[in-house]
Design a protein around this motif. Structure first.
Motif, PDB file in Angstrom:
ATOM      1  N   HIS A  89     -15.479 -12.282  28.902  1.00  8.91           N
ATOM      2  CA  HIS A  89     -14.405 -11.631  29.642  1.00  8.91           C
ATOM      3  C   HIS A  89     -14.754 -11.728  31.123  1.00  8.91           C
ATOM      4  CE1 HIS A  89     -13.308  -9.069  25.883  1.00  8.91           C
ATOM      5  NE2 HIS A  89     -12.848 -10.287  25.820  1.00  8.91           N
ATOM      6  N   LYS A 146     -14.841 -11.530  34.964  1.00 11.90           N
ATOM      7  CA  LYS A 146     -14.418 -10.458  35.874  1.00 11.90           C
ATOM      8  C   LYS A 146     -14.348 -10.968  37.307  1.00 11.90           C
ATOM      9  CE  LYS A 146     -15.029  -7.354  32.507  1.00 11.90           C
ATOM     10  NZ  LYS A 146     -13.975  -6.602  31.852  1.00 11.90           N
ATOM     11  N   LEU A 175     -10.503  -7.464  38.038  1.00  7.01           N
ATOM     12  CA  LEU A 175      -9.526  -7.997  37.091  1.00  7.01           C
ATOM     13  C   LEU A 175     -10.251  -8.843  36.046  1.00  7.01           C
ATOM     14  CD1 LEU A 175      -6.050  -9.335  37.829  1.00  7.01           C
ATOM     15  CD2 LEU A 175      -7.600 -10.758  36.521  1.00  7.01           C
ATOM     16  N   THR A 176      -9.874  -8.662  34.790  1.00  7.48           N
ATOM     17  CA  THR A 176     -10.527  -9.369  33.688  1.00  7.48           C
ATOM     18  C   THR A 176      -9.654 -10.514  33.189  1.00  7.48           C
ATOM     19  OG1 THR A 176     -11.506  -7.289  32.979  1.00  7.48           O
ATOM     20  CG2 THR A 176     -11.507  -9.092  31.385  1.00  7.48           C
ATOM     21  N   ALA A 177     -10.245 -11.668  32.982  1.00  5.67           N
ATOM     22  CA  ALA A 177      -9.547 -12.797  32.345  1.00  5.67           C
ATOM     23  C   ALA A 177     -10.400 -13.256  31.161  1.00  5.67           C
ATOM     24  CB  ALA A 177      -9.362 -13.937  33.342  1.00  5.67           C
ATOM     25  N   PRO A 178      -9.853 -13.217  29.950  1.00  7.98           N
ATOM     26  CA  PRO A 178     -10.665 -13.542  28.762  1.00  7.98           C
ATOM     27  C   PRO A 178     -10.823 -15.046  28.565  1.00  7.98           C
ATOM     28  CG  PRO A 178      -8.442 -12.905  28.102  1.00  7.98           C
ATOM     29  CD  PRO A 178      -8.493 -12.779  29.603  1.00  7.98           C
ATOM     30  N   ILE A 179     -11.347 -15.702  29.585  1.00  8.61           N
ATOM     31  CA  ILE A 179     -11.457 -17.166  29.590  1.00  8.61           C
ATOM     32  C   ILE A 179     -12.482 -17.658  28.565  1.00  8.61           C
ATOM     33  CG2 ILE A 179     -12.073 -19.165  31.014  1.00  8.61           C
ATOM     34  CD1 ILE A 179      -9.465 -17.823  31.849  1.00  8.61           C
ATOM     35  N   GLU A 230     -13.700 -16.127  25.965  1.00 13.62           N
ATOM     36  CA  GLU A 230     -13.284 -15.804  24.592  1.00 13.62           C
ATOM     37  C   GLU A 230     -12.203 -16.769  24.103  1.00 13.62           C
ATOM     38  OE1 GLU A 230     -11.731 -11.796  24.004  1.00 13.62           O
ATOM     39  OE2 GLU A 230     -12.405 -11.909  21.913  1.00 13.62           O
ATOM     40  N   THR A 231     -11.213 -17.036  24.951  1.00 10.87           N
ATOM     41  CA  THR A 231     -10.135 -17.956  24.564  1.00 10.87           C
ATOM     42  C   THR A 231     -10.696 -19.345  24.298  1.00 10.87           C
ATOM     43  OG1 THR A 231      -8.600 -16.699  25.940  1.00 10.87           O
ATOM     44  CG2 THR A 231      -7.906 -18.913  25.290  1.00 10.87           C
ATOM     45  N   LEU A 241      -6.197 -15.713  18.713  1.00  8.28           N
ATOM     46  CA  LEU A 241      -6.491 -14.475  19.433  1.00  8.28           C
ATOM     47  C   LEU A 241      -6.289 -13.275  18.512  1.00  8.28           C
ATOM     48  CD1 LEU A 241      -4.870 -15.329  22.882  1.00  8.28           C
ATOM     49  CD2 LEU A 241      -7.315 -15.118  22.391  1.00  8.28           C
ATOM     50  N   LEU A 256      -8.801  -8.832  21.858  1.00  6.78           N
ATOM     51  CA  LEU A 256      -7.623  -8.473  22.649  1.00  6.78           C
ATOM     52  C   LEU A 256      -6.606  -7.649  21.862  1.00  6.78           C
ATOM     53  CD1 LEU A 256      -7.034 -11.811  24.563  1.00  6.78           C
ATOM     54  CD2 LEU A 256      -8.317  -9.797  25.287  1.00  6.78           C
ATOM     55  N   THR A 263      -3.501 -15.910  32.184  1.00  7.58           N
ATOM     56  CA  THR A 263      -4.881 -15.564  31.805  1.00  7.58           C
ATOM     57  C   THR A 263      -5.332 -14.247  32.436  1.00  7.58           C
ATOM     58  OG1 THR A 263      -5.882 -16.836  33.607  1.00  7.58           O
ATOM     59  CG2 THR A 263      -5.555 -17.981  31.521  1.00  7.58           C
ATOM     60  N   HIS A 264      -4.678 -13.860  33.541  1.00  4.84           N
ATOM     61  CA  HIS A 264      -5.051 -12.606  34.207  1.00  4.84           C
ATOM     62  C   HIS A 264      -4.291 -11.407  33.645  1.00  4.84           C
ATOM     63  CE1 HIS A 264      -7.076 -14.401  38.031  1.00  4.84           C
ATOM     64  NE2 HIS A 264      -7.544 -14.893  36.905  1.00  4.84           N
ATOM     65  N   LEU A 265      -3.305 -11.673  32.799  1.00  6.17           N
ATOM     66  CA  LEU A 265      -2.541 -10.575  32.184  1.00  6.17           C
ATOM     67  C   LEU A 265      -2.975 -10.311  30.737  1.00  6.17           C
ATOM     68  CD1 LEU A 265       1.014 -11.556  33.513  1.00  6.17           C
ATOM     69  CD2 LEU A 265      -0.231  -9.466  34.120  1.00  6.17           C
ATOM     70  N   MET A 266      -3.608 -11.312  30.113  1.00  4.47           N
ATOM     71  CA  MET A 266      -3.897 -11.194  28.682  1.00  4.47           C
ATOM     72  C   MET A 266      -4.807 -10.023  28.329  1.00  4.47           C
ATOM     73  SD  MET A 266      -4.210 -15.246  27.732  1.00  4.47           S
ATOM     74  CE  MET A 266      -5.369 -14.986  26.414  1.00  4.47           C
ATOM     75  N   PHE A 267      -5.745  -9.702  29.242  1.00  3.63           N
ATOM     76  CA  PHE A 267      -6.701  -8.632  28.925  1.00  3.63           C
ATOM     77  C   PHE A 267      -6.036  -7.257  28.913  1.00  3.63           C
ATOM     78  CE2 PHE A 267     -10.417  -5.839  29.777  1.00  3.63           C
ATOM     79  CZ  PHE A 267     -11.214  -6.234  28.707  1.00  3.63           C
TER      80      PHE A 267
END
Lengths: 306, 306
Positions: free
Chosen positions: A150, A152, A165-169, A171-172, B176, B182, B213-217
Motif C-alpha cells: 500500500h 503511501k 494518500l494510499t495507492a494499493p499499487i 497489492e494490485t 481484488l 480492499l 489508483t489513488h481512489l481505490m484504497f
C-alpha cells in the motif's frame, strides 16, 4: 550518553523485524512472521523471538506497524493528522508481556488530498525517521513516498505529517501477477525487465494515467501477437502501474520539485526512475534506517515527557 | 425455408454453452466447462456434452470463443481488422470429431485506438449478432461495449469491426475482491450495493479516471474509519473501476452519442448506468441472443460461399 538497552520493532502485515539496541547501536536483529501470518498468539510469537535477549535486561520494547491494528496484538487508535512525532509518542498504547513493558505506536488517519479518508500504520514511524536523518526535511513543505503493498504519498510541513494518500499499487500488481492472464509467472513489482518497465512508463506518459485500465491488456496482447517475453510483460505491467501512480501524484510536484523515497533496493529504484521520467528529482532513504531512526525519535519524545 | 439441424456453441475460458438448432429455432441448450477448466480433452468434453443430440443427425457444429486459442481445441489464427462477418466466415478452421464436422470461428486482432496490439475471441461473433439483430447498427459508425472479464470496446463502421480495445475490468475486480484487503468477501462486479456503486461513479466524475489508483484504497479506509459495510465497499470498488473504464472511453462518445451494450443482467445494467452518468445513451442487446444471431450470420456466409 544513554546506553540503555531496548527492543525496537516493525511488525507489519507480512513480516516482523526486531532489533536489540544499546544506546544508538544495534546489537542484534531477528525476523519473524507478519500479523496476517501468525500461528501463535502475538505475545507468544513475540516472546519466542525475543528469547535470550531477555538476559540483556531490556528496559522495554516498542513496536510500530499493523501490530497496533484490530488484527494485531492490541488496537492503538489512529492519531489524527496533522501529527508530530511528539504527538504520536504521547499516544502509544502500553501493555506488558511476562514482565517486559511493550509500547505500541499508533497509526495515523487523515482526510487525503482527494477528500477521502485514509490510514497508515508503520509508515509514520519511517517518515519521522527520515526527518531525523535528514535535517533538510524538518522545515518547510516536502513530499515523501513509501513504495510497497500500500504505497503511501506523504506531505510533511515543518516536522508534521499534514496529509497522506494510499495507492494499493504493490497489492494490485501482486494479484495480477499471481492470478491474472495479463502477465503470468513469479516475481515481484521490481522483478520485471528494465526494458518492459521503461515501455510502461512511456505508454503512460503518451496516453495519460486515465488510460491505465485501457493499457493493461497490452501486457497480454503483446505476448500473444508480438512474442513479448513474460519478463518484459511483467516489467510493462509494473511500469504502467507505477507510472500511473506517479502521474496521479503530479499535483504535488509543482510546489515540491524533489521527492524523498523511503524504501529498499529495486522497488525504490523503480520509483526514482519513474519520478525522474516525470521530471522530479528523488533521493532515497533506506527503509530499515528510517524505522530505527523513527522509533528512536519517538522514544526520545517519550523519555523527555516522562 | 432452411430446416437443417446444426450445433452452435460459445466455448469461452470459463464456460461452454451449446445449442441444438433447427432452422432458426433452438431446440436444446447444454452447459459445460470452459477451456481453462477442462478435465478431459476438448474433443471428449465436447462429444460427451453433445451426447444424444447426435441422433438428430446434425450437419455440423460451429464454435466461437477461446476454443480457437492455443489453450483450446485447435488454434484458429486471428483475422486482422477491419473484418466483416463474411471474412471471418471464410477463415473458420475445420476439424472432425468422430465423424461430426466442427468449424472453429477465428478471433480478431487489431491495432487499438491507443496504438497497442489487441485481440478478441468470441466477442466478434456477438458483435456480428448485434448487427444482425439491429439494422440501425449496420450502416454508419457505432460504438459497442461487451462488459466482462476482459471488457471490449468495439467500433463498427458499415458492418465492419474496424478496431476495438480491451480493458481487464472484470478480471481486476475479481482478483481484488477475492484476495485483496480492499473489499473482502464473495461477490461479482455486479453484486456490490447500488449506493456504493453510485459513490464510485461520483468519485471518478469528481477526480478523473487518472486518480483511479489513488481512489481505490478508500474502499478499505471507509470500512476502517466510517463503518462502511462490505457490500457498499464492493459497490464502491466496482463503481471506481467501471467509472474509470467509461471515462477512458470518452474520446469515442463525442461522435457516437449512443452506445450498444452487449451482455446480460446486472453487469450490463451497471454499464448502462455508468454511461448515463457520463451523458451517453445506451441500449442493451442480450448476450446469448447476440451469440446465436452471430453464429447464424457466419454460417449463412459460409453456406452462401460454398
Amino acid at each position: 550518553m544513554d546506553q540503555s538497552i531496548v527492543i525496537v520493532g516493525d511488525w507489519g502485515g507480512s513480516r516482523l523485524r526486531l532489533w536489540l539496541r544499546q544506546g544508538k547501536s544495534v546489537i542484534h536483529r531477528r525476523d519473524g512472521p507478519g500479523v496476517t501470518a501468525l500461528t501463535d498468539s502475538p505475545q507468544k510469537t513475540f516472546l519466542d523471538l525475543v528469547g535470550d535477549w531477555r538476559e540483556a535486561q531490556p528496559a522495554y520494547a516498542i513496536l510500530c506497524g499493523m501490530v497496533g491494528s484490530r488484527m494485531g496484538w492490541i488496537e492503538a487508535p489512529y492519531a489524527p493528522c496533522p501529527a508530530t512525532a511528539a504527538e504520536v509518542a504521547a499516544r502509544t498504547v502500553a501493555l506488558e508481556a511476562e514482565g517486559l513493558p511493550v509500547r505500541i505506536v499508533p497509526g495515523l488517519s487523515c482526510v487525503n488530498s482527494l477528500g477521502g479518508p485514509d490510514v497508515m500504520r508503520g509508515e509514520e514511524t519511517q517518515v519521522f525517521g527520515a526527518l531525523s536523518l535528514d535535517a533538510g526535511l524538518r522545515s518547510g513543505r516536502h513530499l515523501l513516498v513509501l513504495p510497497g503493498t500500500h504505497n503511501k504519498w506523504v506531505v510533511v510541513e515543518d516536522g508534521r505529517i499534514v496529509t497522506f494518500l494510499t495507492a494499493p499499487i504493490g497489492e494490485t500488481f501482486a494479484l495480477l501477477k499471481a492470478h491474472s492472464t495479463l502477465a503470468a509467472g513469479g516475481g515481484s513489482l521490481a522483478e520485471g525487465s528494465a526494458l518492459g518497465f521503461a515501455q510502461g512508463l512511456a505508454r503512460i506518459a503518451e496516453q495519460g494515467a486515465q488510460r491505465l485500465t485501457h493499457l493493461m491488456f497490452e501486457t497480454r496482447a503483446r505476448q500473444l501477437l508480438q512474442a513479448m517475453s513474460p519478463a518484459d510483460a511483467m516489467g510493462l505491467l509494473s511500469g504502467l502501474l507505477i507510472g500511473a501512480d506517479v502521474a496521479a501524484a503530479r499535483d504535488w510536484f509543482g510546489p515540491m520539485q524533489a521527492v524523498t523515497v523511503i524504501g529498499d533496493g529495486a522497488l525504490a529504484t523503480l520509483y526514482v526512475q519513474a519520478l525522474a521520467a516525470a521530471g522530479v528529482t528523488a533521493s532515497v532513504v533506506d527503509g530499515d534506517a528510517a524505522v530505527l531512526a523513527g522509533l528512536s525519535m519517538i522514544t526520545r519524545h517519550q523519555e523527555a515527557s516522562s
